[in-house]
Design an enzyme around this catalytic site. Structure first.
Site, PDB file in Angstrom:
ATOM      1  CE1 TYR A  68      -4.125  -2.226   0.419  1.00 56.58           C
ATOM      2  CE2 TYR A  68      -2.693  -3.343   2.058  1.00 56.58           C
ATOM      3  CZ  TYR A  68      -3.648  -3.107   1.317  1.00 56.58           C
ATOM      4  OH  TYR A  68      -4.639  -4.253   1.467  1.00 56.58           O
ATOM      5  CG  ASN A  89     -11.011  -3.248  -8.036  1.00 60.91           C
ATOM      6  OD1 ASN A  89     -11.444  -2.902  -9.017  1.00 60.91           O
ATOM      7  ND2 ASN A  89      -9.972  -4.178  -7.706  1.00 60.91           N
ATOM      8  CB  CYS A  97      -7.492  -4.831  -5.396  1.00 62.31           C
ATOM      9  SG  CYS A  97      -9.073  -5.791  -5.429  1.00 62.31           S
ATOM     10  CG  HIS A  98      -5.213 -10.589  -6.103  1.00 64.19           C
ATOM     11  ND1 HIS A  98      -5.949 -10.117  -7.374  1.00 64.19           N
ATOM     12  CD2 HIS A  98      -4.472 -11.353  -6.797  1.00 64.19           C
ATOM     13  CE1 HIS A  98      -5.417 -10.553  -8.430  1.00 64.19           C
ATOM     14  NE2 HIS A  98      -4.246 -11.441  -8.108  1.00 64.19           N
ATOM     15  CD  GLU A 127      -1.887 -13.266  -9.899  1.00 56.96           C
ATOM     16  OE1 GLU A 127      -0.848 -12.397  -9.572  1.00 56.96           O
ATOM     17  OE2 GLU A 127      -3.261 -12.821 -10.067  1.00 56.96           O
TER      18      GLU A 127
END
Length: 131
Positions: A68, A89, A97-98, A127
């Site tokens: 952040y 979002n 946003c993850h 991912e």
């Protein structure tokens, strides 16, 4: 519209994308199976700060994270403001946003309801495994 991802229901605002709900669901399914790393659609971002944060989130590469604080520094704002914008979002997952985390924790994740943080961890693990 609701989609199921890794057993968790995720709400996406289908009016904020240029593709049909069926195409959006197909792309989410391709992401879940590891066949897709990027979503192919035009996004309708809100004007102002939330849109700017969404644009910054969209630039975070698949399998990577930013804090952040890092996003806040690039936008000349505070980390809390970035976190609040992440929570607004309308397209979690599509606008990743993850991939925004705390300096020493996962941070929050407003998508996925009560299973939000578990879903965030699952998305990040997915991912990293499929890079």
């Amino acid at each position: 519209m609701d989609v199921t991802l890794f057993g968790t229901t995720l709400t996406l605002d289908e009016t904020a994308v240029s593709v049909s709900p069926d195409e959006l669901r197909r792309q989410v399914a391709d992401y879940e199976s590891g066949e897709r790393q990027a979503f192919e659609m035009d996004l309708h971002r809100p004007a102002g700060f939330t849109g700017a944060v969404m644009e910054a989130m969209a630039e975070i590469p698949y399998g990577e994270t930013r804090t952040y604080g890092q996003l806040a520094a690039s936008l000349d704002t505070a980390p809390v403001a970035v976190g609040q914008a992440c929570g607004r979002n309308p397209l979690p997952l599509v606008v990743p946003c993850h991939r925004v985390v705390g300096a020493d924790s996962l941070g929050g994740y407003s998508a996925g309801g009560d299973d939000g943080l578990a879903l965030k961890r699952r998305l990040l693990d997915h991912e990293r495994a499929n890079r």
